[in-house]
Design a protein around this motif. Structure first.
Motif, short mmCIF file in Angstrom:
data_model
loop_
_atom_site.label_atom_id
_atom_site.label_comp_id
_atom_site.label_asym_id
_atom_site.label_seq_id
_atom_site.Cartn_x
_atom_site.Cartn_y
_atom_site.Cartn_z
N ASP A 249 0.16 7.44 -3.65
CA ASP A 249 -0.28 6.92 -2.35
C ASP A 249 -0.24 5.41 -2.37
N LEU A 250 -0.65 4.87 -3.52
CA LEU A 250 -0.75 3.43 -3.64
C LEU A 250 0.60 2.78 -3.36
N LYS A 251 1.63 3.36 -3.96
CA LYS A 251 2.96 2.75 -3.78
C LYS A 251 3.44 2.90 -2.36
N ALA A 252 3.03 3.99 -1.72
CA ALA A 252 3.53 4.22 -0.36
C ALA A 252 2.79 3.35 0.65
N VAL A 253 1.47 3.22 0.45
CA VAL A 253 0.70 2.51 1.47
C VAL A 253 0.68 1.01 1.21
N PHE A 254 0.66 0.63 -0.07
CA PHE A 254 0.51 -0.79 -0.39
C PHE A 254 1.70 -1.31 -1.19
N PRO A 255 2.87 -1.37 -0.59
CA PRO A 255 3.97 -1.96 -1.36
C PRO A 255 3.74 -3.44 -1.65
N HIS A 256 3.02 -4.11 -0.77
CA HIS A 256 2.85 -5.53 -0.99
C HIS A 256 1.46 -6.03 -0.69
N GLY A 257 0.50 -5.14 -0.49
CA GLY A 257 -0.73 -5.64 0.09
C GLY A 257 -1.83 -6.00 -0.88
N LEU A 258 -1.75 -5.53 -2.15
CA LEU A 258 -2.92 -5.68 -3.00
C LEU A 258 -2.96 -7.04 -3.67
N PRO A 259 -4.17 -7.57 -3.91
CA PRO A 259 -4.27 -8.85 -4.61
C PRO A 259 -3.70 -8.71 -6.02
N PRO A 260 -3.08 -9.74 -6.57
CA PRO A 260 -2.39 -9.60 -7.87
C PRO A 260 -3.32 -9.16 -9.01
N ARG A 261 -4.57 -9.66 -9.02
CA ARG A 261 -5.46 -9.28 -10.11
C ARG A 261 -5.81 -7.81 -10.03
#
Lengths: 393, 325
Positions: A69-81
């Motif tokens: 799910d993470l890869k599908a929903v957040f391709p670019h949204g999460l903070p780097p840390r």
């Protein structure tokens, strides 16, 4: 349906990976009647992994997002840390907190016939605004909304190379690299919608290529990705079409912008003759500004103010008027400001428990009361600061 | 006789040097040796002008209830033997105390007001009283003084003994007036504040005009009064170009005709349109209580800046306006 991973009493990281790769549905029925979790985990974790069902009782607890799910929903949204943390722990757990719960409540009661309401998350540095935004995005993705997520608007106003003069409007400037990166991520996040939505006019790219009326939006996105020169225009078209069509009710649109104060500040970009560029002269910014106005309906707009990454803003600034400036405030008015603050004692305890369970805190004093008090004092219950401190332990 | 006076240390000298040693013995370290012939004058310690022993300081003889203004009638440097206070001043060395007053240069350097004790000032007042008139009995508190005499003039006179009586510092005149005591309407007050700029203090609402451009005090006073008159009359007039006042010139936020009003109006119109409620007009929409609350919260937010209370007030009013629970 609740994630089966939470019901397993053992903490073996290898196990998570193994079960995670199988289809969760098969395990769910069979694990449903397992013994409920023991108490340290009850403090820091909840088994409810559907954000729609998160309520007051889950406050302070971490819920798990399955990795695919993470890869599908957040391709670019999460903070780097956070991305690093996910990689280390092999699981993505977000803490359910009050500001997010409040926003979820509003979003669940959205009236899609009314103009889109703007919610602005603000707070000091490191309090969890971006992760709260991610929580909301996860909720909307589960509810099958179309997510228009700009992970960091500050990236579009600084350190951009290769500014081209816009093909659409000679006054404005294009940013092909940023636009194409964003289009790629947008495509990953919203694959299923791209074939459903049809463009409503004909767009001519150049002498040989054009997109006909009625063709799916996916084609516009493809054109932007393959022909980098037209990427900015492709972004502009996507935004325009989505705005127009969200009112029709085929889909709900969530506009999520992190660092929205970049849209009304200054840029660090200069033209060849060293004259500064105002934000509205960048086509991406111009189109995005149109997107956050509330003259469309059928969705919601969730924004975050961020000083980290902003240009020409003092380090201690976090209040809406300080970061947005007069122009920004006047454009966003009326909006709902939501304060994201530091951890309260329950959340702090939960965070420490989470780190302890994942064996992140290796210091022998970390689990003692004194150790926790020391961490509390050093980090001042600031989530970002706590995370950085725990990285050293 | 003389031999008996020999200081003990000279006894160690060899006898051949006795005479010279004798003559040097006559002059101890504190006195320069007299170039007198050695053998003829045999000044004895008793015939030399005797050096007075230091007397006890005058402070020991002072009575507690003495007349202090006569000890220090004028501004005088600090005399440690005259001031009966055990004053210490100076930076202490490690594990030490500040230096005592005897021989203390720090106490000499600073100005002292020992000549201006309350007793001394009372005496001065008594002496000056015969040159003064009575304070009017009717003005017994500050408000009455303000009401009847709103304008305060401050001047300084300088007296010194010297070749000339004139002092250029005496020409300065300061005029202070509270704007609340002037008859100004809203526009006039704003214009006056803009005209005077730095001379107006917002917290105390006092306009201060300090003039010293004329050579004489009475000319400066006339000029200050003239300035006040001109400011007052000019601020009441409205010029042609004042119509071009933009939003950036405004001192405080005005909600009417602002973008915030436009935004909220559009939003409300769209909401009404969505509910198929098309027969509403602008005034009705803007007159509701929610919009009124919203207006107040936006005005306070803009004028006072962001803080918890204004932001939460704003949030509540927007929630009520947009019908969010």
């Amino acid at each position: 349906d609740s994630s089966p991973l939470q019901r397993l009493p053992c903490l073996d990281a290898g196990h998570f990976l193994h079960t995670g790769s199988q289809a969760p549905q098969n395990l769910a029925a069979h694990l449903d009647n397992q013994v409920p979790v023991e108490s340290p985990r009850a403090v820091s974790r909840t088994s409810e992994s559907d954000p729609a069902k998160h309520g007051e009782q889950h406050e302070g607890q971490h819920y798990n997002i399955p990795l695919q799910d993470l890869k599908a929903v957040f391709p670019h949204g999460l903070p780097p840390r956070f991305v690093m943390q996910v990689k280390t722990f092999n699981e993505a757990c977000l803490m359910v907190r009050k500001p997010a719960l409040e926003l979820l409540h509003y979003l669940k009661n959205t009236n899609f016939a009314h103009p889109a309401v703007r919610y602005v998350l603000y707070g000091e540095k490191g309090t969890g605004k971006t992760l709260s935004l991610c929580h909301i995005i996860h909720f909307c993705a589960k509810q099958d909304w179309l997510i228009l997520h700009i992970p960091d608007a500050h990236l579009w106003v600084k350190n951009c190379r290769n500014l081209l003069q816009s093909t659409y409007n000679k006054q404005r400037l294009d940013q092909p690299l940023e636009a194409s990166i964003w289009l790629k991520n947008f495509k990953t996040a919203n694959e299923r919608f791209l074939s459903q939505i049809k463009v409503q006019e004909k767009y001519v790219w150049n002498k040989r290529e054009s997109t006909e009326k009625g063709s799916p939006l996916g084609e516009v996105v493809e054109q932007g990705i393959t022909r980098v020169r037209n990427a900015t225009d492709a972004v502009g078209i996507v935004l325009k079409e989505l705005k127009r069509q969200s009112s029709s009710g085929i889909f709900h649109l969530l506009v999520a912008v992190d660092g929205v104060n970049a849209l009304w500040g200054r840029t660090t970009l200069k033209r060849e003759d060293k004259s500064p560029i105002a934000p509205e002269e960048l086509a991406l910014i111009y189109n995005l500004r149109k997107m956050v106005k509330n003259d469309w309906h059928g969705g919601a707009i969730v924004l975050t103010l961020s000083q980290t990454g902003s240009v020409f803003k003092p380090r201690k600034a976090f209040l809406p008027q300080e970061l947005l400036g007069k122009e920004g405030f006047d454009t966003l008015d009326p909006f709902i400001p939501i304060l994201v603050s530091n951890y309260n004692p329950k959340e702090f305890e939960s965070c420490i428990q989470y780190y302890l369970e994942n064996n992140w805190l290796q210091h022998e004093k970390a689990h003692t009361e004194d150790g926790k008090k020391e961490l509390l004092f050093l980090s001042n219950t600031n989530p970002g600061q706590l995370e950085r401190l725990c990285a050293y332990l | 006789m003389a031999a008996a006076v020999f200081p003990a240390w000279l006894a160690l000298q060899p006898g051949a040097r006795t005479l010279r040693a004798f003559s040097t013995a006559v002059s101890p370290a504190t006195r320069a040796p007299t170039p007198s012939p050695r053998t003829t004058e045999r000044t004895s310690k008793y015939e030399r002008p005797l050096r007075r022993k230091a007397l006890p300081p005058r402070t020991e003889k002072m009575a507690v209830d003495q007349d202090w203004p006569s000890v220090y009638p004028v501004a005088a440097p600090f005399k440690p033997s005259v001031v009966p206070l055990p004053v210490r001043m100076g930076y202490p060395v490690k594990s030490g105390v500040p230096m005592a007053k005897e021989g203390n240069l720090e106490l000499l350097k600073i100005p002292n007001f020992l000549h201006l004790t309350p007793v001394a000032i009372k005496k001065h007042c008594e002496a000056l009283k015969e040159f003064c008139t009575e304070w009017p009995a009717a003005l017994d508190n500050d408000e009455k003084c303000e009401k009847h005499f709103p304008v305060e003039i401050e001047t300084a006179d300088y007296v010194s003994a010297g070749p000339s009586v004139r002092n250029p510092k005496a020409r300065v005149v300061t005029l202070r007036v509270k704007l609340s005591s002037l008859n100004l309407d809203d526009h006039a007050k704003k214009k006056l504040i803009k005209l005077v700029g730095e001379r107006y203090c917002k917290t105390t609402d006092v306009l201060t005009i300090r003039t010293d451009r004329c050579p004489l005090k009475r000319q400066n006073y006339d000029y200050a009064v003239y300035l006040l008159t001109v400011l007052y009359h000019e601020s009441w007039k409205t010029e042609e170009w004042e119509k071009n006042k933009t939003e950036a010139d405004m001192e405080e936020y005005v909600w009417e005709n602002s973008s915030s009003e436009k935004n909220i109006l559009e939003t409300l119109l769209q909401i009404k349109a969505a509910e198929k409620n098309l027969e509403v007009n602008k005034e009705e929409l803007l007159g509701t209580k929610e919009v009124e609350d919203y207006r107040k919260s936006v005005v306070s937010l803009k004028n006072e800046g962001d803080n918890e209370s204004t932001l939460s007030q704003y949030k509540e009013s927007v929630k009520r306006l947009l019908n969010l629970t």
